[in-house]
Design an enzyme around this catalytic site. Sequence first.
Site, PDB file in Angstrom:
ATOM      1  N   ARG J  87       0.831  -1.206   0.000  1.00 21.86           N
ATOM      2  CA  ARG J  87       0.000   0.000   0.000  1.00 21.86           C
ATOM      3  C   ARG J  87       0.871   1.263   0.000  1.00 21.86           C
ATOM      4  O   ARG J  87       0.524   2.272  -0.627  1.00 21.86           O
ATOM      5  CB  ARG J  87      -0.948   0.020   1.202  1.00 21.86           C
ATOM      6  CG  ARG J  87      -1.977  -1.107   1.250  1.00 21.86           C
ATOM      7  CD  ARG J  87      -2.835  -1.254   0.032  1.00 21.86           C
ATOM      8  NE  ARG J  87      -3.823  -2.326   0.165  1.00 21.86           N
ATOM      9  CZ  ARG J  87      -3.577  -3.618  -0.144  1.00 21.86           C
ATOM     10  NH1 ARG J  87      -2.399  -4.015  -0.587  1.00 21.86           N
ATOM     11  NH2 ARG J  87      -4.540  -4.513  -0.017  1.00 21.86           N
ATOM     12  N   GLU J  90       2.186   1.692  -3.425  1.00 20.53           N
ATOM     13  CA  GLU J  90       1.114   2.206  -4.285  1.00 20.53           C
ATOM     14  C   GLU J  90       0.932   3.713  -4.085  1.00 20.53           C
ATOM     15  O   GLU J  90       0.715   4.464  -5.043  1.00 20.53           O
ATOM     16  CB  GLU J  90      -0.179   1.465  -3.941  1.00 20.53           C
ATOM     17  CG  GLU J  90      -1.328   1.717  -4.885  1.00 20.53           C
ATOM     18  CD  GLU J  90      -2.550   0.881  -4.489  1.00 20.53           C
ATOM     19  OE1 GLU J  90      -2.578  -0.315  -4.788  1.00 20.53           O
ATOM     20  OE2 GLU J  90      -3.453   1.440  -3.836  1.00 20.53           O
ATOM     21  N   SER J 113      15.394  14.683   0.960  1.00 19.66           N
ATOM     22  CA  SER J 113      16.436  13.686   1.229  1.00 19.66           C
ATOM     23  C   SER J 113      15.857  12.458   1.921  1.00 19.66           C
ATOM     24  O   SER J 113      15.001  12.570   2.801  1.00 19.66           O
ATOM     25  CB  SER J 113      17.529  14.286   2.107  1.00 19.66           C
ATOM     26  OG  SER J 113      18.509  13.307   2.400  1.00 19.66           O
TER      27      SER J 113
END
Lengths: 146, 146, 146, 146, 146, 146, 146, 146, 146, 146
Positions: J87, J90, J113
Amino acid sequence: MKKIHVTELIIEKKRTAGLTWEKIAADIGMSEVFTTSACLGMNAFPRDKADLLVRNLGLPQEAALVLAEFPTKIFSQAVPTDPCVYRLYEIVAVYGDTIKELINEKFGNGIMSAIDFDMEIDRIPSPKGDRVELKMRGKYLAYNAW
Amino acid sequence: MKKIHVTELIIEKKRTAGLTWEKIAADIGMSEVFTTSACLGMNAFPRDKADLLVRNLGLPQEAALVLAEFPTKIFSQAVPTDPCVYRLYEIVAVYGDTIKELINEKFGNGIMSAIDFDMEIDRIPSPKGDRVELKMRGKYLAYNAW
Amino acid sequence: MKKIHVTELIIEKKRTAGLTWEKIAADIGMSEVFTTSACLGMNAFPRDKADLLVRNLGLPQEAALVLAEFPTKIFSQAVPTDPCVYRLYEIVAVYGDTIKELINEKFGNGIMSAIDFDMEIDRIPSPKGDRVELKMRGKYLAYNAW
Amino acid sequence: MKKIHVTELIIEKKRTAGLTWEKIAADIGMSEVFTTSACLGMNAFPRDKADLLVRNLGLPQEAALVLAEFPTKIFSQAVPTDPCVYRLYEIVAVYGDTIKELINEKFGNGIMSAIDFDMEIDRIPSPKGDRVELKMRGKYLAYNAW
Amino acid sequence: MKKIHVTELIIEKKRTAGLTWEKIAADIGMSEVFTTSACLGMNAFPRDKADLLVRNLGLPQEAALVLAEFPTKIFSQAVPTDPCVYRLYEIVAVYGDTIKELINEKFGNGIMSAIDFDMEIDRIPSPKGDRVELKMRGKYLAYNAW
Amino acid sequence: MKKIHVTELIIEKKRTAGLTWEKIAADIGMSEVFTTSACLGMNAFPRDKADLLVRNLGLPQEAALVLAEFPTKIFSQAVPTDPCVYRLYEIVAVYGDTIKELINEKFGNGIMSAIDFDMEIDRIPSPKGDRVELKMRGKYLAYNAW
Amino acid sequence: MKKIHVTELIIEKKRTAGLTWEKIAADIGMSEVFTTSACLGMNAFPRDKADLLVRNLGLPQEAALVLAEFPTKIFSQAVPTDPCVYRLYEIVAVYGDTIKELINEKFGNGIMSAIDFDMEIDRIPSPKGDRVELKMRGKYLAYNAW
Amino acid sequence: MKKIHVTELIIEKKRTAGLTWEKIAADIGMSEVFTTSACLGMNAFPRDKADLLVRNLGLPQEAALVLAEFPTKIFSQAVPTDPCVYRLYEIVAVYGDTIKELINEKFGNGIMSAIDFDMEIDRIPSPKGDRVELKMRGKYLAYNAW
Amino acid sequence: MKKIHVTELIIEKKRTAGLTWEKIAADIGMSEVFTTSACLGMNAFPRDKADLLVRNLGLPQEAALVLAEFPTKIFSQAVPTDPCVYRLYEIVAVYGDTIKELINEKFGNGIMSAIDFDMEIDRIPSPKGDRVELKMRGKYLAYNAW
Amino acid sequence: MKKIHVTELIIEKKRTAGLTWEKIAADIGMSEVFTTSACLGMNAFPRDKADLLVRNLGLPQEAALVLAEFPTKIFSQAVPTDPCVYRLYEIVAVYGDTIKELINEKFGNGIMSAIDFDMEIDRIPSPKGDRVELKMRGKYLAYNAW
């Protein structure tokens, strides 16, 4: 107009006018490596440099806007195929762990930045055959602990 | 005994004796980069250097034979994952075409060799944060036409 | 005009004029293999050869410029699919370690260059069925130790 | 006992006895390339040659059975990484279409067999640096039409 | 005009004229499988068959030239996705080692050629549901030892 | 005890007893192809055949249980590398669309099953070199519309 | 006209006419799932249903021919990326072996067909949040032993 | 002790005791699908169910702890190879966009959860051959807009 | 008109009118992150917001329909290449297991939803260099046991 | 002793002593996220924290040395499979370009960063279901122009 179109305009102008990257860079007062990479669409020119370049090469004014935009850096091949580029990839693969060991030894737990970074390329004469020299410099960045 | 086993012996000795790559290299009169890469199994030591290293570190004599053997360079990940090594990969991907353009401009149609090659790593002090400098030098090789 | 366009012009001219690679190469005084590979965009012709080729085939003059430019060698499939090319890939996979062993035995720690390189292809008559002979020659490059 | 184990026995014996592939091959009256490839597990020795090799090197008799068995040729990397092998892969990628064009021109619609195949490797002296020569010969196979 | 264009012309003509592959093949006196594969661009017709096909289907004469040219066989998916083709891939994956074992047992160390090869497809009536029969025949090729 | 262990026991027994797949299959009254594939772990024997096989080869009784278990068919390489198996893969890639066209033409919208499936392998003598014949038969399955 | 073009026509008509898949399916007397999948090019309509659909939506008559043709099912991403589809992929990956165990337990050594197959999607009201229900049914196919 | 070890213990006990997943599940009062998936290491049992299962099967007490731990769900193949699992993957690929269309039509912009999810598998008798029925139910989750 | 076309119209308008995402979002009363993602085609606007946006930017009315449609989220590169996006990917890879451990510790066996989800991006001033702050919030979803 | 071994010791101790990451972190005065990630081998503890942790958990003293060593961060799957980690992946894929747009708008041409970086995870109570909150902060790094 996208970066790829400006790159094509520059390449065409460079060929027909017999220019070199060295001269194009010198005429705007920036380094060869940065200038070439930004003309190829992999970096963004400061706005004034973009204006100057566009004027020098006789490109349409819109090109300056595009050259100063932040690029999205897409590289489509995990393993590069052109021999000249592949050799660099191979060097990273063969010497990557070595470089990591020595950065850790000389600096501590961290990395060399690829963002706050500069590079130059030189020709080193040698009786056994001239050598290509790449000098890369990147800011040392330490890992955070919190 | 394979190269991987000798590497493990060296790493262990280095840790317990509090050695650095810098000192290990200096003691056999070779560069840090080459020494580290050959200790990690990615290069072959000249036989006399291998003997000296083995003596210095108190390794079994068979290790010298192994360190002088020609390595098979296997790298298992097309895209390296450790951040320190990935940044180098990214530099090659972002600047690869630029380097090719400039090698072609400065030398002609050819490449920088990754075989007849050497490299050094230095710490460059800077008020804005010290920088890592990688200096790579490889023989220029021209494409053949026949 | 890009290399791909010049390649298409050459292929078309070759078909309509009933030419062979053998004749195209002989007419500019270069080898079959190099000529074919440069016509397919995988090598750069010396400028005078490019001019001669363009004249012989009646191509537009701009094509000579393009044929003399340094190609970017992109190959899009890690594993080639055409059976004729796949067999070569298979040979490299099956005999690669053998070739490395024998180069190391005969020359030392190094490789055969794919840059300072030439090749020829011949038909060897045989009562059991003619054989294809590929002869590849590349400069031996020794690994550096520093 | 599998092919991989026999290969390890041979490599060990070769190292401790200071043998070369050249001598191992000569002692059984077969070529260097075939002998090396079969010792590395990529080809099957004729049974009598396997017996002879096992006797010459003082290996256990079961090894002869294994050396004469048909190998399953597995290569685990689509793109080889060792520089010496990668250069061969690159040659296939760069010159593959050229070789196909010339085989088609010289023979017709077909391929060079990688099964009914032989190869040799030689050192060609040259004042500009000795060259590696690979000579590959495979039977021409014509596509069937039915 | 490329093979892909001729394939599209044939598919269109076949649909509008209500033809079958069976009839197209019979009208030029070749097999269904070969004719279909060559119409789809995966094989080269003998020149006279190409002429006949072009005449039968009322295609432009240039199409005959193209149909007789040697194809470059590109397949873009390592694992085919259409269920009908995937099932064949699955059969090769599940039975591949079995086929190899039995070819080795019946013939010796070698393979079934995919070049000197032919195939046919038939409908086998059966009360439990008709069966598809694929009959593939390829020349046995023995590995060389030298 | 897993299928892989039973396979190893069978291979060993087959080698030491000088058996063939043909004889192992005949002794249990099943086909060569099915017997070989089930011995290699890619199919499940009916329980009585498994018992018979285990008795014939003198394997431990537990092996019969394992040989009758439903296998999980894992194949680890999208593109097979052994030349004998690769040629089959290549045939599927080159002729896959052709087979689909002809199944559709002869049967309708559907596929050849790889589950309700059988195959045999034969040696076809020929003056130009014997041929391998693979005969595959699978139930035609029509797509459902609802 | 290809399936992709008919799909685009249908999508456009559906949007401008404010139709639903539910209504489009009901109007031709077929299920929602099958109708949607065939409109998206992943199944073939029976010819009479294709005619009816084309009439209902006011599409060109050629579209009916195309909708009744056998599709080539290409899916370009091994791992789907849209979250709605990825979740289904994840369910297969997480529960795949479980489904196989239970099919084997309830039916024997075989699989659920994806060809002789149907599916429906329903909305199941629930106080804790409505649920999506997918009901898939495929014919059980037993592995053959021969 | 890791989940993989507990799975092996359960499989062994199931085989030697002649158990079924159906019975194992019934004896702890959970569904077949969930029980099987948790025994295979892809779900976590509630602690009391884990205790009960361990007692029923006579496993070491530590196994209950492990069965109740949260699994890390790793699936190593992007495209599953076992035919029974591959067919499910194929269904997702062929019907994925259809399912998405219909979920969007029936619910709105969202997905079916694979976390708040349950499934059952049944055998549906049919004169034309029994059918496997998979019933999956997942909570509808709407995309957020903010 | 597809989402990609609307995105291009918005980008162009934003550039020529000198707008910012911040202002575009504020003018429709939605968050920066959601507005940007929906303008880039990765989310669907509520219909009234789409209307407002289209009015504000002077886009064609059809664009509002498209902006309110459910997107199919395709991302073509498993490993993103732009450095800014890659760093996020790296964070997920390095800290993924850590996040999973802590979600499990704080909530139980479940996940953070990527659907019922929101995010914001802020600039945090700092004397050592300003920091980017990403705040992600997703509903906790517990795994089901049944 | 390698990092993986120390991780296993910590996990075991944590389980048998009924500890939480929260407590382990509090006892050494560091954050939960950093402590967990360093215990899992993805970060290096400052030496004094490593000593303290080792003392608190009763681990062998050598473990402190290992915990303070610089890790090589290897992640083996381009696309993570565990749902909780997927997830996050995604989210990066769906919102990556959005984040880049907004970083560019708020800061200029640069990145967040992943090295000078920290993160925290919190549980946010909500009547509609508690939410997971991830707060990531990384130093803004500007691209260099030279």
